[in-house]
Enzyme design. Sequence first.
Site, PDB file in Angstrom:
ATOM      1  N   ARG A  46       0.810  -1.238   0.000  1.00  0.00           N
ATOM      2  CA  ARG A  46       0.000   0.000   0.000  1.00  0.00           C
ATOM      3  C   ARG A  46       0.838   1.281   0.000  1.00  0.00           C
ATOM      4  NH1 ARG A  46      -3.175  -3.059   3.661  1.00  0.00           N
ATOM      5  NH2 ARG A  46      -4.857  -4.077   2.517  1.00  0.00           N
ATOM      6  N   GLU A  91       8.670  18.973 -24.231  1.00  0.00           N
ATOM      7  CA  GLU A  91       8.066  19.324 -22.936  1.00  0.00           C
ATOM      8  C   GLU A  91       8.648  20.644 -22.402  1.00  0.00           C
ATOM      9  OE1 GLU A  91       5.477  17.715 -21.887  1.00  0.00           O
ATOM     10  OE2 GLU A  91       5.685  15.536 -22.133  1.00  0.00           O
ATOM     11  N   LYS A 125       6.809  23.451 -13.243  1.00  0.00           N
ATOM     12  CA  LYS A 125       5.977  22.293 -12.884  1.00  0.00           C
ATOM     13  C   LYS A 125       5.757  22.243 -11.376  1.00  0.00           C
ATOM     14  CE  LYS A 125       4.809  17.556 -13.612  1.00  0.00           C
ATOM     15  NZ  LYS A 125       4.934  16.345 -14.379  1.00  0.00           N
ATOM     16  N   HIS A 154      -1.545  17.009 -25.209  1.00  0.00           N
ATOM     17  CA  HIS A 154      -1.532  15.601 -24.798  1.00  0.00           C
ATOM     18  C   HIS A 154      -2.783  14.831 -25.237  1.00  0.00           C
ATOM     19  CE1 HIS A 154       1.950  16.870 -22.580  1.00  0.00           C
ATOM     20  NE2 HIS A 154       2.090  15.728 -21.939  1.00  0.00           N
ATOM     21  N   LYS A 159       2.832  11.662 -10.679  1.00  0.00           N
ATOM     22  CA  LYS A 159       1.967  10.813 -11.509  1.00  0.00           C
ATOM     23  C   LYS A 159       2.738   9.537 -11.841  1.00  0.00           C
ATOM     24  CE  LYS A 159      -1.091  14.083 -13.837  1.00  0.00           C
ATOM     25  NZ  LYS A 159      -1.496  14.661 -15.146  1.00  0.00           N
ATOM     26  N   ASN A 178      -1.039  19.489 -19.716  1.00  0.00           N
ATOM     27  CA  ASN A 178      -1.419  18.531 -20.759  1.00  0.00           C
ATOM     28  C   ASN A 178      -1.594  19.179 -22.131  1.00  0.00           C
ATOM     29  OD1 ASN A 178      -1.810  15.691 -20.125  1.00  0.00           O
ATOM     30  ND2 ASN A 178      -3.019  16.480 -18.437  1.00  0.00           N
ATOM     31  N   HIS A 224      -1.657  11.734 -26.982  1.00  0.00           N
ATOM     32  CA  HIS A 224      -1.908  10.372 -26.491  1.00  0.00           C
ATOM     33  C   HIS A 224      -2.637   9.551 -27.554  1.00  0.00           C
ATOM     34  CE1 HIS A 224      -1.513  11.480 -21.923  1.00  0.00           C
ATOM     35  NE2 HIS A 224      -0.352  11.372 -22.529  1.00  0.00           N
ATOM     36  N   GLU A 272      -4.734  17.406  -9.923  1.00  0.00           N
ATOM     37  CA  GLU A 272      -5.314  17.842 -11.201  1.00  0.00           C
ATOM     38  C   GLU A 272      -6.823  18.079 -11.129  1.00  0.00           C
ATOM     39  OE1 GLU A 272      -3.309  16.230 -14.667  1.00  0.00           O
ATOM     40  OE2 GLU A 272      -5.213  16.289 -15.744  1.00  0.00           O
ATOM     41  N   HIS A 314       6.870   9.815 -26.889  1.00  0.00           N
ATOM     42  CA  HIS A 314       5.893  10.670 -26.198  1.00  0.00           C
ATOM     43  C   HIS A 314       6.112  12.145 -26.568  1.00  0.00           C
ATOM     44  CE1 HIS A 314       3.229  12.119 -23.058  1.00  0.00           C
ATOM     45  NE2 HIS A 314       4.207  12.874 -22.589  1.00  0.00           N
ATOM     46  N   ARG A 358      -3.492  22.043 -13.028  1.00  0.00           N
ATOM     47  CA  ARG A 358      -2.494  21.049 -13.462  1.00  0.00           C
ATOM     48  C   ARG A 358      -2.812  20.524 -14.859  1.00  0.00           C
ATOM     49  NH1 ARG A 358       0.603  16.189 -10.137  1.00  0.00           N
ATOM     50  NH2 ARG A 358       1.786  15.494 -11.962  1.00  0.00           N
TER      51      ARG A 358
HETATM   52  P1  NAD Z   1      11.858   6.480 -22.053  1.00  0.00           P
HETATM   53  O1  NAD Z   1      11.748   6.281 -20.620  1.00  0.00           O
HETATM   54  O2  NAD Z   1      11.330   5.422 -22.960  1.00  0.00           O
HETATM   55  O3  NAD Z   1      13.377   6.758 -22.410  1.00  0.00           O
HETATM   56  C1  NAD Z   1      13.717   6.999 -23.745  1.00  0.00           C
HETATM   57  C2  NAD Z   1      14.810   6.047 -24.261  1.00  0.00           C
HETATM   58  O4  NAD Z   1      16.072   6.516 -23.823  1.00  0.00           O
HETATM   59  C3  NAD Z   1      14.700   4.625 -23.767  1.00  0.00           C
HETATM   60  O5  NAD Z   1      15.121   3.760 -24.795  1.00  0.00           O
HETATM   61  C4  NAD Z   1      15.681   4.598 -22.606  1.00  0.00           C
HETATM   62  O6  NAD Z   1      16.158   3.292 -22.332  1.00  0.00           O
HETATM   63  C5  NAD Z   1      16.765   5.477 -23.132  1.00  0.00           C
HETATM   64  N1  NAD Z   1      17.561   6.169 -22.124  1.00  0.00           N
HETATM   65  C6  NAD Z   1      17.130   6.705 -20.967  1.00  0.00           C
HETATM   66  N2  NAD Z   1      18.124   7.394 -20.393  1.00  0.00           N
HETATM   67  C7  NAD Z   1      19.216   7.256 -21.178  1.00  0.00           C
HETATM   68  C8  NAD Z   1      20.528   7.750 -21.108  1.00  0.00           C
HETATM   69  N3  NAD Z   1      20.931   8.572 -20.148  1.00  0.00           N
HETATM   70  N4  NAD Z   1      21.387   7.386 -22.087  1.00  0.00           N
HETATM   71  C9  NAD Z   1      20.987   6.586 -23.113  1.00  0.00           C
HETATM   72  N5  NAD Z   1      19.733   6.115 -23.254  1.00  0.00           N
HETATM   73  C10 NAD Z   1      18.860   6.462 -22.280  1.00  0.00           C
HETATM   74  O7  NAD Z   1      11.123   7.834 -22.515  1.00  0.00           O
HETATM   75  P2  NAD Z   1      10.978   9.257 -21.826  1.00  0.00           P
HETATM   76  O8  NAD Z   1      10.846  10.206 -22.951  1.00  0.00           O
HETATM   77  O9  NAD Z   1      12.012   9.505 -20.804  1.00  0.00           O
HETATM   78  O10 NAD Z   1       9.595   9.149 -21.053  1.00  0.00           O
HETATM   79  C11 NAD Z   1       8.382   8.979 -21.761  1.00  0.00           C
HETATM   80  C12 NAD Z   1       7.372   8.399 -20.801  1.00  0.00           C
HETATM   81  O11 NAD Z   1       7.151   9.295 -19.732  1.00  0.00           O
HETATM   82  C13 NAD Z   1       6.022   8.136 -21.447  1.00  0.00           C
HETATM   83  O12 NAD Z   1       5.541   6.880 -21.058  1.00  0.00           O
HETATM   84  C14 NAD Z   1       5.153   9.226 -20.862  1.00  0.00           C
HETATM   85  O13 NAD Z   1       3.790   8.847 -20.780  1.00  0.00           O
HETATM   86  C15 NAD Z   1       5.760   9.404 -19.502  1.00  0.00           C
HETATM   87  N6  NAD Z   1       5.511  10.700 -18.885  1.00  0.00           N
HETATM   88  C16 NAD Z   1       5.100  10.714 -17.589  1.00  0.00           C
HETATM   89  C17 NAD Z   1       4.884  11.922 -16.961  1.00  0.00           C
HETATM   90  C18 NAD Z   1       4.491  11.932 -15.515  1.00  0.00           C
HETATM   91  O14 NAD Z   1       4.162  13.010 -15.009  1.00  0.00           O
HETATM   92  N7  NAD Z   1       4.536  10.811 -14.824  1.00  0.00           N
HETATM   93  C19 NAD Z   1       5.087  13.135 -17.650  1.00  0.00           C
HETATM   94  C20 NAD Z   1       5.525  13.063 -18.969  1.00  0.00           C
HETATM   95  C21 NAD Z   1       5.746  11.846 -19.580  1.00  0.00           C
HETATM   96  N1  GLY Z   2       2.843  15.652 -17.382  1.00  0.00           N
HETATM   97  C1  GLY Z   2       1.612  16.170 -16.861  1.00  0.00           C
HETATM   98  C2  GLY Z   2       1.529  16.199 -15.380  1.00  0.00           C
HETATM   99  O1  GLY Z   2       2.432  15.780 -14.679  1.00  0.00           O
HETATM  100  O2  GLY Z   2       0.539  16.618 -14.864  1.00  0.00           O
END
Ligand code: NAD
Ligand code: GLY
Length: 362
Positions: free
Chosen positions: A118, A182, A224, A245, A140, A242, A249, A234, A262, A238
């Site tokens: 939990r 972003e 942020k 998005h 998130k 998006n 999405h 949100e 993304h 917040r």
């Molecule tokens: P990712 O996590 O897939 O990383 C991108 C690629 O880079 C992957 O292949 C990874 O293995 C590689 N990589 C990571 N760090 C590296 C480094 N230092 N050197 C070499 N390769 C490296 O993609 P991302 O763009 O980081 O994240 C996208 C994800 O984040 C999506 O799923 C999206 O929905 C999510 N997201 C979440 C939030 C949130 O608030 N939680 C906000 C925005 C995006």
């Molecule tokens: N990336 C959108 C949020 O964190 O709210």
Amino acid sequence: METLTIDLGPRSYPILIGPGLLGESGLLGARIRARDVMLVSNVTVAPLWSPRLTGALAGFRVAQCILPDGEAHKTLATVSQVLDAMVASGLNRDCAVLALGGGVVGDIAGFAAACYQRGVDFVQLPTTLLAQVDSSVGGKTGVDHPRGKNLIGAFHQPVAVLADTDTLRTLPDRELRAGLAEVIKYGLIRDEKFLAWIEANLERLLGRDPAALAHAISVSCQCKAGIVACDEREQGERALLNLGHTFGHAIETGAGYGAWLHGEAVAAGMAMASEFSRRLGWLERADLERVRAVLTRAGLPVDPPRLGRSRALELMRMDKKVRAGRIRLVLLERIGSAVCTGDYPDDALEALLDDQFGSAVS
Ligand code: NAD
Ligand code: GLY
């Protein structure tokens, strides 16, 4: 090192930004009570950057869960893999999860931390630009469903974010550009001056100038952190984070997870939101051109794939901002000011989707 704070009362936490942070002994120990940690990373990042953690993890009992790489693995099955590893390691509620990687690892590991017994502590160790400016901050967590992005998840704040800017040295160019989407988003929704700074410094950012990247990460995280502190779950403001998005999405899901990054989907989505804002008479044509120009210069797409209007609408109806069946969109009143609204003519949205996604499935 720069330290920002995300102000959430008893759940406040620091965001540390700077080179070499992963290697600094004492940084983690000062922020987590746990002695047992589960390091979650993936097959790409772990070999590159987990060795740097060796000193920082001295004194902890460390178990590891190394995941496959890619958005296609951001699933409940992968979360189960992390939870199984935690059970197998005999971790108790006083453990902590460390998420070393991009947004995919952070979202999965954070959700596992939210669920395990939990809820246990977790620390974000973001290694992509996108994760350092956005996904590691704000709590998130979650995974995708075949019918929609991020449909399953929980709000679960980390206890700290350590953004080691050295990690960006090994990031592929395409991923760096995706992160810039972003960064540009913050300028568009909140801060016209920051957008002007990005425009003036884009070549430095693309060339990985450390000072330019550090500034972009810092301003993005400040933006942020301010929004999340006012609206953690949100209920209002917040949602502005998006921008692009709802369209984005739909692009990611419709094209198949991983086909569009993304950040790429968000870039095309922001161009679509800007075009819609212009059609509603809010944004000047010159401002629309400015949005498209900065995204294009950053090497990002500004046009979506031809998914077809009805498929795009079907996907957009699964968006988490939908209320009473109404798709609410983040739109621009002007550059630096965004609103989230369902108040637009339906036929205007349908015309936009026809023009951008195509009227029939191709
Ligand atoms: P990712 O996590 O897939 O990383 C991108 C690629 O880079 C992957 O292949 C990874 O293995 C590689 N990589 C990571 N760090 C590296 C480094 N230092 N050197 C070499 N390769 C490296 O993609 P991302 O763009 O980081 O994240 C996208 C994800 O984040 C999506 O799923 C999206 O929905 C999510 N997201 C979440 C939030 C949130 O608030 N939680 C906000 C925005 C995006
Ligand atoms: N990336 C959108 C949020 O964190 O709210």
